[in-house]
Write an enzyme that holds these catalytic residues in place. Structure first.
Site, mmCIF file in Angstrom:
data_model
loop_
_atom_site.group_PDB
_atom_site.id
_atom_site.type_symbol
_atom_site.label_atom_id
_atom_site.label_comp_id
_atom_site.label_asym_id
_atom_site.label_seq_id
_atom_site.Cartn_x
_atom_site.Cartn_y
_atom_site.Cartn_z
ATOM 1 C CG ASP A 47 49.425 43.097 70.655
ATOM 2 O OD1 ASP A 47 49.898 41.946 70.896
ATOM 3 O OD2 ASP A 47 49.389 43.799 69.734
ATOM 4 C CE LYS A 69 52.200 44.031 68.258
ATOM 5 N NZ LYS A 69 51.659 42.858 67.271
ATOM 6 C CG ASN A 78 51.545 47.518 69.786
ATOM 7 O OD1 ASN A 78 51.535 47.705 68.518
ATOM 8 N ND2 ASN A 78 50.834 46.622 70.298
ATOM 9 C CG ASP A 111 47.808 48.500 67.707
ATOM 10 O OD1 ASP A 111 46.434 48.191 67.728
ATOM 11 O OD2 ASP A 111 48.434 47.823 66.971
ATOM 12 C CB THR A 126 52.996 39.551 68.398
ATOM 13 O OG1 THR A 126 52.345 40.654 67.677
ATOM 14 C CG2 THR A 126 54.084 39.333 67.640
#
Ligand code: ADE
Length: 407
Positions: A201, A203, A206, A219, A239
């Site tokens: 994840d 992004k 984070n 995260d 996401t």
């Protein structure tokens, strides 16, 4: 059901579709009225899914059976401000009453977790945090405890704020700055991969900064444990704009999804937008899967070459597919990086957050800090260990860093 699918709908496939939809719905810009189900045909996997995703799932049996009695509890903290929000709950800036240390406390609502059957995801975050206590660019877990209704993760407070917050304000970063962050994120990802963990994840939200301007990756709710070497997995949440095409298409994927994610974040740092950007979310998802990557001038050849290699749709040819982090480290974009020095935090960060003290909130997006803190948060609720193995106290709590201490 999504469509009159010709291929047999397996449990894993259904789960993937639901996860995808949930991820889209979580995205604030996409309202719940969006008829995404009617338009998702292009995301249908090309082949039937047969992988039993349970194989890589968390195994509760190796967690302690008897819940340790944590000496630390909700009432030991003053909850000062909201500093982040997520699908399960919020992150608060909190002060540990005993010694005035500031922490980021992630509070998760048990009912939301249980109703969404995403218990495994939370335990994954917890276990990953426990597993990865010793990397300079990964957030550290100090305590975890639970009440009847909530789970609490007490983490380092990264007071420099989200990289995304700074990027939004500055639109783009110069190459030396983007290189520094990309190199620190790459080392953290390489470290996770060495523990057979795929981050999944990546992004800008984070990627946080500490008080000195070094990266803190946070995260771990979407990490996948147990993905060994070149083995693959198929479940996903995340996401969409930073997700690799193989994940969007529910094809098999492996740790190389993280190198795609790094490419997407680096692209955003250098160009101000994620790759394949389109204001229409669905068009952007189609672009990620089908459109050739167009890199406008304005960045160096080395940076563009790295982006092309990281954002290669063929994961077997993507940079990092064979020798993981080592391959990235020898790319010309990173030729000025002394990797040992970077890990030892000896390279001076390109940007030092302006801070008045350890509990400073000026680098945190006001969108979060304006949210009121619920009164009930620090109340001593009845203890309820419905998540066995969650309670945790970091050993050697005497070694608190001076930076986070409030006095
Ligand atoms: N937002 C989410 N996690 C955080 C952390 N550990 N520090 C600061 N802000 C955060």
């Amino acid at each position: 059901m999504v469509k009159k699918a010709k291929a047999q709908v397996t449990y894993a496939k259904m789960k993937g579709i639901v996860s995808y939809f949930t991820a889209l719905m979580k995205d604030k810009k996409l309202g719940s009225s969006h008829s995404i189900y009617q338009q998702m045909d292009f995301l249908r996997p090309e082949s039937g899914l047969s992988v039993d995703d349970g194989a890589a799932a968390i195994c509760y049996s190796d967690l302690p059976r008897k819940e340790p009695q944590s000496q630390v509890s909700v009432a030991d903290f003053d909850y000062l401000k909201v500093i982040g929000t997520g699908s399960f709950g919020k992150v608060f800036l909190a002060k540990y009453r005993e010694n005035g240390t500031y922490y980021a406390v992630k509070v998760l609502q048990k009912d939301i977790i249980l109703s969404r059957k995403e218990e495994r995801q939370v335990m994954c975050e917890h276990r990953v945090l426990l597993k990865t206590l010793n990397h300079p660019f990964l957030v550290k877990l100090h305590f975890s405890f639970q009440t009847k209704d909530r789970l609490y993760l007490v983490l380092d407070y990264a007071c420099g704020g989200e990289l995304f917050y700074h990027l939004q304000r500055e639109w783009v970063f110069g190459e030396p700055r983007a290189r520094f962050y990309a190199a620190q994120v790459a080392s953290a990802l390489g470290y996770l991969h060495s523990l057979n963990i795929v981050y999944r994840d990546l992004k800008p939200e984070n990627i946080l900064l500490d008080s000195t301007g070094h990266v803190v990756l946070t995260d771990f709710g979407l990490c996948k444990e147990g993905v060994v070497g070149r083995s693959t997995t198929r479940t996903f949440c995340g996401t969409p704009q930073y997700l690799a095409p193989e994940v969007l298409q529910q094809k098999e994927y492996d740790r190389t999804v993280d190198w795609w994610g790094l490419g997407a974040v680096l692209h955003e740092m250098l160009y101000g937008l994620p790759p394949f950007y389109n204001a229409d979310r669905l068009e952007m998802l189609k672009n990620i899967i089908y459109q050739p990557l167009v890199l406008k001038p304005g960045v160096s050849n080395a940076a563009r070459d790295l982006l092309k290699r990281l954002l290669n749709r063929d994961r077997t040819k993507r940079l990092g597919a064979k020798r993981d982090l080592t391959e990235l480290q020898s790319h010309s974009f990173f030729s000025s990086i002394q990797w040992d020095e970077l890990l030892a935090k000896k390279i001076p960060p390109p940007f030092i957050p302006s801070l008045s003290g350890p509990g400073d909130l000026s680098n945190i997006d006001p969108r979060f800090t304006e949210i009121p803190v619920p009164q009930s948060l620090g109340a001593c609720e009845e203890y309820g260990a419905t998540f066995p193995g969650f309670t945790y106290i970091k050993e050697n709590m005497t070694s608190l860093s001076a930076e986070t201490r409030g006095h």
